[in-house]
Design an enzyme around this catalytic site. Structure first.
Site, PDB file in Angstrom:
ATOM      1  N   ALA A  18      34.101  53.444  58.460  1.00  0.00           N
ATOM      2  CA  ALA A  18      33.882  54.812  57.992  1.00  0.00           C
ATOM      3  C   ALA A  18      34.957  55.310  57.036  1.00  0.00           C
ATOM      4  CB  ALA A  18      33.775  55.749  59.197  1.00  0.00           C
ATOM      5  N   CYS A  52      29.146  54.940  67.259  1.00  0.00           N
ATOM      6  CA  CYS A  52      28.652  55.930  68.220  1.00  0.00           C
ATOM      7  C   CYS A  52      27.211  55.654  68.634  1.00  0.00           C
ATOM      8  CB  CYS A  52      28.755  57.328  67.624  1.00  0.00           C
ATOM      9  SG  CYS A  52      30.428  57.827  67.179  1.00  0.00           S
ATOM     10  N   ARG A 453      32.776  87.572  77.129  1.00  0.00           N
ATOM     11  CA  ARG A 453      32.917  88.883  77.777  1.00  0.00           C
ATOM     12  C   ARG A 453      33.722  88.772  79.068  1.00  0.00           C
ATOM     13  NH1 ARG A 453      27.151  91.766  78.243  1.00  0.00           N
ATOM     14  NH2 ARG A 453      28.490  93.452  78.999  1.00  0.00           N
TER      15      ARG A 453
END
Length: 463
Positions: A18, A52, A453
């Site tokens: 890659a 992968c 939250r």
């Protein structure tokens, strides 16, 4: 510059996957063959492939090995890249600006000079030096050759017992692959819970789900031996407390940067053994040497320190940055927040940012918030459960990390948190994010925002 009479520069690339070939391809886009000669060395049989994807090929979800190859050697050569397969670089002579390469087929060696050098040597899988670890039937799964060897073993084996050593990303994905193949799967894990990239309380959810799928998970177990039969093949995985019969053994213990060449050449390495680079992916202190992919350390934008994170997404980005800079352009790689997703059967697993122990190590004071929600509105068909855990810095409320374990629709929600981490947002700011809503996709309050939250309330309570 090189001492020969060539007017054009030569770029030498070590590693054909890659990072290396992305760098070579991007440099070629920016500079033609008349300006830049590119020579690339790959010691294996394949280039530009998706490691992968190997578990899904082994598991039968991907039919052909070739589907995992993005670009063949012939395609690279057609773009005027002199790609030399099955050729291993044995030495980097930094002072002489050259590399020594050896052809694996006939052992022939040669020195090749460079003007610019890219090191993309990847990572090596951990393989403990234990009795039987090199026996037939014991497989790693890093390369396409590894995947083919494992498939050959599965095709020739009559027994149906498989043991996976390690319960990280590769371990759980290979457990799924072998389960799809009809094997009775045992996972032996040295940690307290699977997926050490999660906090133990979230790893416990993965353990429960894997057990429910029929996978036997053995935690807190250190492998001491691979026991072999009279034929020399692996027959069992042995720990201090038990022995697990195996017709095939798969190693998923993890990887380390492959930087032997760099170390011997005197190039700078970090705490994990990965090469150290600047923002342009140039090796520190060396003007004409770059490095990228699984052999480097990268900046953790949340903790503010270097880490080794082996992911194909990073490697491709590194290659693009390197190729742009070698080709005369300008690009940087600022760092990462540590985002990763995985799955085992229908269970989705995601994380980004820091775990609790990462935050402690970085000297950060923090609070946590954990919530349970669903992937869709609760009344909508097939709404699947998920658990979201969030870490936030005390006082400031800065988001530090998110972990998600759930069913369909859970994992990719981590991308919202990854963007928030990159932007340095607080959990209070996150609660105002304008996320998409419709009952088929989310409750009115998305689970990530529900967690935010709760984290806001925890920050206020802590103050």
């Amino acid at each position: 510059m090189r001492t020969d009479t060539s007017a054009r520069e030569r770029l030498v690339v070590i590693g054909g996957d890659a990072a290396g070939m992305s760098a070579a391809s991007q440099a070629r886009r920016l500079r033609g063959p008349d300006e830049l000669e590119i020579v690339a060395f790959e010691r294996g049989d394949f280039t530009s492939f998706s490691a992968c994807g190997i578990p899904y090929w082994v598991g039968g979800l991907v039919e052909s090995r070739d589907e995992l190859i993005a670009r063949s050697p012939e395609e690279h050569r057609a773009r005027a890249i002199d790609l030399r397969m099955r050729t291993e670089v044995m030495e980097i002579d930094v002072a002489g600006r050259r590399v020594r390469a050896r052809a694996r087929d006939d052992g022939a060696e040669s020195w090749v000079a460079y003007d610019k050098l890219v090191i993309a040597t990847g990572a090596r899988p951990l393989r403990p030096e234990l009795p039987g670890m090199d026996a037939p039937g014991v497989h790693g799964v890093q390369t396409l050759g590894d995947g083919q060897a494992l498939l050959d073993t599965l095709g020739a084996t009559e027994g149906r017992k498989a043991v996976v050593v390690g319960a990280g990303y590769i371990g759980v994905e290979m457990a799924e692959a072998l389960l799809h193949r009809g094997y009775e799967v045992t996972v032996v894990n040295r940690g307290a819970e699977p997926m050490s990239t999660l906090d133990p309380d979230m790893g416990r959810l993965v353990h429960k789900a894997m057990t429910g799928m029929g996978i036997t998970l053995v935690d807190d177990a250190e492998v001491t031996e691979i026991r072999t039969g009279d034929d020399g093949r692996a027959r069992a995985v042995v720990t201090a407390d038990a022995e697990y019969p195996a017709d095939v053994v798969v190693l998923g213990i993890g990887v380390r940067p492959e930087t032997t060449l760099a170390r011997e050449a005197g190039l700078p390495l970090g705490a994990s053994g990965g090469l150290l680079t600047d923002l342009s992916m140039r090796v520190r202190g060396h003007e004409d040497i770059w490095a990228g992919g699984d052999c480097v350390e990268v900046l953790d934008l949340v903790a503010g320190r270097n880490r080794h994170i082996a992911l194909g997404t990073h490697a491709n980005k590194h290659g693009q940055v390197i190729g742009s800079n070698v080709g005369g352009g300008y690009a940087t790689f600022p760092g990462v927040v540590g985002t990763a997703v995985s799955k085992v059967c229908d269970l989705e697993i995601a994380r980004t940012g820091l775990r609790e122990k990462d935050a402690h190590r970085a000297g950060l004071r923090f609070v946590t918030a954990t919530i349970e929600s669903t992937s869709r509105a609760g009344y909508y068909p097939d709404a699947a459960p998920m658990t979201v855990k969030m870490l936030a810095e005390r006082r400031t409320g800065r988001l530090l990390g998110v972990q998600i374990v759930g069913r369909e629709g859970a994992a990719k929600r981590v991308d919202v948190a990854a963007v928030a981490l990159t932007a340095g947002m607080t959990v209070d700011q996150m609660t105002a994010l304008d996320l998409g809503y419709a009952p088929p996709f989310s409750p009115v309050w998305d689970p990530v925002l529900v967690a935010a939250r709760k984290a806001v309330a925890a920050v206020r309570a802590a103050d």
